[in-house]
Design an enzyme around this catalytic site. Structure first.
Site, PDB file in Angstrom:
ATOM      1  CG  PHE A 474      -0.071  -0.410   0.579  1.00  0.00           C
ATOM      2  CD1 PHE A 474       0.417   0.185   1.739  1.00  0.00           C
ATOM      3  CD2 PHE A 474      -1.447  -0.471   0.418  1.00  0.00           C
ATOM      4  CE1 PHE A 474      -0.439   0.684   2.705  1.00  0.00           C
ATOM      5  CE2 PHE A 474      -2.310   0.023   1.376  1.00  0.00           C
ATOM      6  CZ  PHE A 474      -1.808   0.603   2.527  1.00  0.00           C
ATOM      7  CG  HIS A 475       2.044   0.515  -5.612  1.00  0.00           C
ATOM      8  ND1 HIS A 475       1.311   1.391  -6.410  1.00  0.00           N
ATOM      9  CD2 HIS A 475       1.161  -0.441  -5.224  1.00  0.00           C
ATOM     10  CE1 HIS A 475       0.066   0.975  -6.495  1.00  0.00           C
ATOM     11  NE2 HIS A 475      -0.061  -0.131  -5.782  1.00  0.00           N
TER      12      HIS A 475
END
Length: 537
Positions: A474-475
């Protein structure tokens, strides 16, 4: 044609997005009482109990109340799988649903940005902005600040099995480290978290709540931005939908786009800013050609290896009985500690995939729990997860609209594991994880590999298995790249090249992904941007 009403109010700045960056901007800019600020957020309030209880990330990710429920395209490197791609849908954005890990990255990350031509973004330049926001449990020091809006705490629980992993890692040269955030994160330690007294600390709490009462700040939730209006070569206003009506909010000074690495390029393309071929396919007039919009998408891919253990307390065994669940709930209710206060990952290691690498390029997230896939039920046996990710992937993707409909998500294409080097680092990282689990300190726990499985040995089989089990951490960053040259979208003051009145302030401006978790670097970016804006840069 839908009529558009001019939104009441006289605003100097219109901020699009009340997520990680937008809340910081709203606070800092409205500190000046002579400035009027409008903050538009497409999601809703963060007033939901699972946002604030740390373990609630399990109930916020994949929940349409708090998550935009995006998905990637099918990824060839993941054997054709599409991944869920959570994005925060409430005030605070992703800081309301993320893993709460406080991480800056490495000094070398920011020095690299500066070497790419982005003056003012080296480690020594950005460190004061990290310190400015901090309310660090250790107090004021050379590396940390106290009294700021961004709470940083120690975790409020301990696991013997994780202590054993740390002890075992020493055998392979991964030594304990007191501070992951002093510019060199090599080593092992327990992650610091954005929590206060066992409760999640998002940017809505830290930055927006103290500013809410200011007469010069207006916050509108459920305000869905349709486009930025460009007149000549200037961004003048934002068109948005709210309660079934269409409005135009005029920005006398600047529009500040802080919608994140997925939605900021989407809004720019819907506004006619981007690649002519992308825009023309959707019948959108080109208001400003900018080849880099939606390009340069980078993310960290994590490979979740799982090891069954014996003689150890893990969350699997605690949470798989009614009595265990009751004890967990009671501990949190009485002390705001225990498993309900835990971040998804408690223990981390930063190390190298190969001795020739100058600085650590692997990050481990070690968890006293296991599932087949994130969000699935916990295994019925005691186990730990040893996730590992390549901090500096070469694989680059893109993010582009496929319709004029502003409610639709764009195509999110990461191209995970699309380079030889990324595939080699993935293989090396899994083999390194296996080696660490053979440490003498772990012998009492008799770790036995479950995923990908000890029978998966040769490169071809292991790479196929990695494609089956790897997932995003989730980056997403990079889609409105800061820099100079044809691929850059913003300059080093975050102003869109060739346009006035428009800046982008979020993870999308990162030219290269940082070597760690991304939330706090985005807080820093917003702090620095607000400072530049207030100084008239």
């Amino acid at each position: 044609m839908t009529s558009v009403t001019v939104f009441k109010g006289d605003y100097d700045y219109v901020i699009v997005g009340a997520g990680t960056a937008g809340c910081v901007l709203a606070n800092r800019l409205s500190e000046d009482p002579s400035v009027r600020v409008l903050l538009l957020e497409a999601g809703g309030s963060d007033n939901y109990h699972w946002v604030h209880i740390p373990v609630g990330y399990l109930y916020c990710i994949g929940n349409p109340r708090t998550d935009w429920m995006m998905k990637t395209v099918n990824e060839a490197g993941l054997n054709g799988r599409s991944l869920a791609y959570p994005r925060g849908k409430v005030l605070g954005g992703c800081t309301s649903i993320n893993g709460m890990i406080y991480m800056r990255g490495q000094a070398a990350d920011y020095d690299c940005w500066r070497q790419m031509g982005n003056l003012g973004w080296g480690w020594e330049d950005v460190l004061p902005y990290f310190r400015k926001s901090e309310d660090h449990f250790s107090g004021v020091g050379e590396m940390h600040g106290s009294g700021g809006e961004w709470a940083v705490s120690k975790q409020r629980l301990n696991w013997d099995i994780l202590n054993a992993v740390q002890e075992g890692a020493k055998q392979f040269g991964i030594m304990p480290r007191d501070d992951f955030n002093d510019g060199n994160n090599e080593g092992s330690g327990f992650f610091e978290v954005n929590q206060h007294a066992g409760i999640r600390w998002n940017t809505a709490k830290g930055f927006l709540r103290p500013a809410k009462g200011r007469a010069n700040l207006r916050i509108v939730t459920k305000a869905h931005t349709d486009k930025i209006i460009i007149e000549g070569k200037r961004a003048t206003s934002v068109q948005f939908s709210h309660r079934g009506k269409s409005y135009k909010a005029v920005a006398k000074r600047e529009v500040l786009l802080a919608a994140g690495a997925i939605n900021s390029p989407k809004i720019m393309e819907l506004s006619g800013i981007g690649r002519p071929d992308i825009l023309s396919k959707q019948g959108i007039s080109v208001m400003h050609e900018c080849a880099g919009v939606g390009e340069n998408l980078q993310d960290h891919l994590q490979i979740r290896t799982v090891f069954k253990v014996k003689n150890a307390k893990t969350l699997n065994t605690m949470a798989n009985s009614l009595i265990g669940k009751a004890k967990i709930a009671l501990e949190y209710g009485l002390r705001q500690s225990g498993p309900m206060s835990m971040a998804p990952s408690q223990f981390g290691m930063f190390t190298k995939s190969d001795p020739s690498v100058a600085t650590p390029d692997l990050e481990y997230h070690v968890q006293p729990l296991s599932t087949d896939r994130l969000g699935d039920p916990l295994h019925p046996f005691p186990a730990i997860t040893v996730s590992v990710c390549n901090l500096r992937p070469e694989s680059v993707g893109d993010c582009h609209i496929t319709t004029k409909n502003s409610d639709a998500q764009p195509d999110i294409r990461l191209n995970y594991l699309s380079t030889d080097k990324d595939r080699q680092v993935a293989l090396s990282s899994v083999r390194q994880a296996r080696t660490i689990m053979t440490a003498q300190a772990l012998e009492p726990y008799q770790p036995r590999e479950v995923l990908p499985g000890p029978e998966v040995e040769n490169d071809e089989d292991l790479l196929r298995s990695i494609g089956d089990i790897a997932t995003t951490i989730f980056h997403p960053v990079g889609t409105c790249k800061m820099g100079y040259g044809p691929a850059a979208v913003v300059d080093n003051e975050l102003r869109v090249h060739g346009l006035s009145g428009l800046r982008v302030v979020d993870a999308s401006i990162m030219p290269k992904i940082v070597s760690g978790n991304t939330a706090s670097p985005v807080v820093m970016i917003a702090e620095k941007a607000a400072d530049m804006i207030r100084k008239g840069v």
